[in-house]
Each structure stands twice: as C-alpha cells, then as structure tokens.
Design an enzyme around this catalytic site. Structure first.
Site, PDB file in Angstrom:
ATOM      1  N   GLN A 136       4.044 -46.627  25.207  1.00 24.95           N
ATOM      2  CA  GLN A 136       3.701 -46.777  23.818  1.00 24.95           C
ATOM      3  C   GLN A 136       3.801 -45.596  23.026  1.00 24.95           C
ATOM      4  O   GLN A 136       2.948 -44.960  22.415  1.00 24.95           O
ATOM      5  CB  GLN A 136       2.293 -47.684  23.824  1.00 24.95           C
ATOM      6  CG  GLN A 136       2.127 -48.088  22.371  1.00 24.95           C
ATOM      7  CD  GLN A 136       0.796 -48.998  22.314  1.00 24.95           C
ATOM      8  OE1 GLN A 136       0.103 -49.092  23.221  1.00 24.95           O
ATOM      9  NE2 GLN A 136       0.481 -49.223  21.188  1.00 24.95           N
ATOM     10  N   PHE A 137       4.980 -45.645  22.084  1.00 22.44           N
ATOM     11  CA  PHE A 137       5.128 -44.155  21.431  1.00 22.44           C
ATOM     12  C   PHE A 137       4.073 -44.308  20.219  1.00 22.44           C
ATOM     13  O   PHE A 137       3.792 -43.125  19.550  1.00 22.44           O
ATOM     14  CB  PHE A 137       6.487 -44.122  20.794  1.00 22.44           C
ATOM     15  CG  PHE A 137       6.933 -45.134  19.677  1.00 22.44           C
ATOM     16  CD1 PHE A 137       6.989 -44.733  18.281  1.00 22.44           C
ATOM     17  CD2 PHE A 137       7.482 -46.501  19.962  1.00 22.44           C
ATOM     18  CE1 PHE A 137       7.142 -45.816  17.557  1.00 22.44           C
ATOM     19  CE2 PHE A 137       7.806 -47.203  18.996  1.00 22.44           C
ATOM     20  CZ  PHE A 137       7.562 -46.933  17.848  1.00 22.44           C
ATOM     21  N   THR A 138       3.713 -45.156  19.829  1.00 19.58           N
ATOM     22  CA  THR A 138       2.686 -45.669  18.790  1.00 19.58           C
ATOM     23  C   THR A 138       1.466 -44.865  18.998  1.00 19.58           C
ATOM     24  O   THR A 138       0.821 -44.501  17.922  1.00 19.58           O
ATOM     25  CB  THR A 138       2.493 -47.129  18.267  1.00 19.58           C
ATOM     26  OG1 THR A 138       1.875 -47.930  19.439  1.00 19.58           O
ATOM     27  CG2 THR A 138       3.804 -47.667  17.847  1.00 19.58           C
TER      28      THR A 138
END
Length: 149
Positions: free
Chosen positions: A78-80
């Site tokens: 999850q890059f966010t």
C-alpha cells in the site's frame, strides 16, 4: 518502510471479484515502501511484527505473538501509507518508492515472514484490491522502520 498491523479474526483480499488471499486468526499488514528503504528495513518490520505481543494470554493480557497463537499474516502492498497531506488536501506520494524499487522489498518482507514458518498470504502488487477484515479489539499498531513514530 511503514506498516499498519491489524489484529484480525479473519481477513481476505479480492482482485477482479476473485479472492486471492485469505487468513483466519492473525495480522492484516498494510505495507508501504519509501524510496530510500532497503532490505534491512523489511527485516526490521518482519522481526517487529512477528514478535508483536498483541494477542491475549490465559489471563486476558496482550502477551502472545502471532507465532504463539499459530496465526497467519495477510500482507498487502500500500503505497498510500506515504501519502503526505501537510501542504494541502490532495496527497503527494513523493516519498513512496517507485514500483521497481518497492516490489522486491515487498517480496522480501513476504519471504522473510515465511522463513519464520508464519503462513503469509498476499495481495497482488499494483492491483486495485478489495480488502475485508474483522479487526479484533480493535487492535491496530503503526510501525515505521525509521522509527519516526
């Protein structure tokens, strides 16, 4: 690297209406990789997560690890987690690693978790996923390999 660790009684991840990963008791781990992360950052998180004593013992105290309870891990990239909204309302992802840097570190995290004999299911890197979970407690722990929090 950053991780959001949620103690779950069950969790699953779906891509294109098909379940691709599913666990019962254990941890849902949302994992973010920054541009300056290296393998030792993943190793730190594997060590910390595998040893987190956030399952209840016989006295009702959080004193058992995922290994102690025979639990599993569902690891979702999850890059966010590196979204920065300090300068406005639209997140900037400048600190997030590019996929060619993030994927090997995510895969390293999964491999190292499995080396500890912890069942580790995964999402699909760079896919749009639907994640379902039952967070027990709720218990949610934030980790950062650079120890920023």
């Amino acid at each position: 690297m950053r991780a959001v660790v949620q103690r779950v009684s069950k969790a699953s991840v779906t891509v294109d209406h098909a379940v691709i990963g599913e666990i019962g008791l254990g941890f849902l781990v949302l994992l973010g990789v920054s541009a300056d992360d290296v393998a030792s950052d993943a190793d730190y998180l594997v060590d910390k997560i595998s040893g987190l004593r956030i399952f209840e013992d016989d006295q009702g105290k959080m004193n058992r690890s995922v290994i102690d309870v025979g639990g599993a891990v569902l690891a979702i990239s999850q890059f966010t987690l590196y979204g920065d909204v300090r300068r406005g309302k639209r997140p900037s992802f400048d600190e997030a690693a590019k996929p060619d840097h993030a994927r090997p570190l995510y895969e390293h995290f999964v491999a190292q978790t499995r080396r500890l004999n912890i069942r580790c299911e995964t999402g699909q890197f760079q896919a749009t996923m639907s994640v379902c979970l039952v967070n027990e407690g709720p218990v949610t722990i934030l980790l950062d390999s650079k120890k920023r929090f």
